[in-house]
Design a protein around this motif. Structure first.
Motif, PDB file in Angstrom:
ATOM      1  N   ILE A   3       0.825  -1.201   0.000  1.00  0.00           N
ATOM      2  CA  ILE A   3       0.000   0.000   0.000  1.00  0.00           C
ATOM      3  C   ILE A   3       0.865   1.260   0.000  1.00  0.00           C
ATOM      4  O   ILE A   3       0.526   2.269  -0.623  1.00  0.00           O
ATOM      5  CB  ILE A   3      -0.989  -0.007   1.189  1.00  0.00           C
ATOM      6  N   GLN A   6       2.012   1.764  -3.485  1.00  0.00           N
ATOM      7  CA  GLN A   6       0.946   2.292  -4.334  1.00  0.00           C
ATOM      8  C   GLN A   6       0.722   3.782  -4.066  1.00  0.00           C
ATOM      9  O   GLN A   6       0.432   4.550  -4.994  1.00  0.00           O
ATOM     10  CB  GLN A   6      -0.356   1.509  -4.112  1.00  0.00           C
ATOM     11  N   SER A  10       1.123   6.664  -6.782  1.00  0.00           N
ATOM     12  CA  SER A  10       0.028   7.619  -6.975  1.00  0.00           C
ATOM     13  C   SER A  10       0.527   9.061  -6.930  1.00  0.00           C
ATOM     14  O   SER A  10       0.087   9.907  -7.716  1.00  0.00           O
ATOM     15  CB  SER A  10      -1.053   7.400  -5.911  1.00  0.00           C
ATOM     16  N   PHE A 190     -11.727   3.260  -7.990  1.00  0.00           N
ATOM     17  CA  PHE A 190     -10.269   3.293  -8.127  1.00  0.00           C
ATOM     18  C   PHE A 190      -9.673   4.687  -7.916  1.00  0.00           C
ATOM     19  O   PHE A 190      -8.525   4.813  -7.506  1.00  0.00           O
ATOM     20  CB  PHE A 190      -9.872   2.792  -9.521  1.00  0.00           C
ATOM     21  N   LYS A 199      -5.976   3.344  -7.223  1.00  0.00           N
ATOM     22  CA  LYS A 199      -5.884   1.891  -7.131  1.00  0.00           C
ATOM     23  C   LYS A 199      -5.807   1.253  -8.519  1.00  0.00           C
ATOM     24  O   LYS A 199      -6.397   1.753  -9.471  1.00  0.00           O
ATOM     25  CB  LYS A 199      -7.109   1.343  -6.396  1.00  0.00           C
TER      26      LYS A 199
END
Length: 244
Positions: A3, A6, A10, A190, A199
């Motif tokens: 996570i 990610q 992002s 998402f 996501k």
């Protein structure tokens, strides 16, 4: 750990997205000013496609358009869950323009191109006056032709949340005498309204069967709400979303 990775991906994606917004806007501005609406549309669609491709590369977020893409003069009544559905819709339609918040007119880059492609600014705080002004502008020759997109709930709505459908879509449908194409989406699963995390998965915008002109406004409003909400719920379930 995954996570955290990610989140970092992002952040990189969001940063480059805004940098590339400035690049596309500045480099494309002379072309858009000389070439007019058609050229401005090319610049905007190019940026939308860039974001779709970079989302796939950087955060694993693929995107897909389903259904028959409208290409004539038509009203599109769309579900709005995040910035991404705007980009997916605009990358797909050939001569798009939006009903948008009046405040965006003064936003650097976004406001310039919104004016060039024929978007219609609306002061949402004035209600009846806003609808009257919206209808008048929609008939103005500068805004004529193409696919007019209105977000039927009037704002972004989080995945799984419920908000009423606004009368603006019905007013445009009855006043302009155009067919209306409802559009559903699952992008909020998402790419949420707020926050940094993007996501991985498959974000979809689906154009649904057109509603022919001539229906009574109440019947029209019920139809688009049922069609859009049913299809959006199906797309979100397909994405693995479970309502709380």
């Amino acid at each position: 750990m995954m996570i955290v990775w990610q989140y970092l991906r992002s952040l990189v994606f969001i940063a480059q997205m805004y940098v590339m917004l400035m690049v596309f806007a500045v480099i494309g501005l002379p072309y858009a000013l000389i070439g007019g609406r058609r050229a401005a549309i090319h610049v905007c669609r190019g940026y939308c496609l860039w974001v779709r491709v970079s989302a796939r590369w950087l955060v694993g977020l693929k995107s897909e358009v389903r259904g028959a893409v409208p290409d004539g003069d038509v009203l599109i009544a769309a579900k709005h869950q995040s910035f991404f559905d705007i980009l997916i819709i605009y990358s797909a339609i050939p001569r798009g323009k939006f009903i948008m918040k009046k405040e965006l007119v003064w936003t650097p880059f976004v406001g310039w191109y919104a004016w060039l492609i024929g978007c219609i600014p609306v002061d949402r705080g004035k209600r009846g006056a806003a609808i009257k002004g919206m209808l008048a502008q929609a008939k103005d020759s500068r805004f004529a032709g193409g696919q007019l997109v209105i977000f039927a709930q009037g704002t972004r709505v989080a995945a799984g949340a419920k908000k009423p459908y606004k009368i603006g879509a019905g007013a445009l449908y009855t006043d302009l005498g155009l067919a209306c194409v409802p559009a559903a989406t699952n992008v909020g699963v998402f790419w949420p309204r707020h926050g940094i995390l993007r996501k991985p998965g498959l974000a979809v915008v689906e154009f649904l069967p057109a509603i022919a002109p001539g229906r009574e406004i109440g019947d029209f409003m019920k139809t688009i709400e049922v069609d859009v909400e049913t299809a959006s719920d199906r797309l979100m379930a397909e994405a693995g979303f479970v309502p709380k």
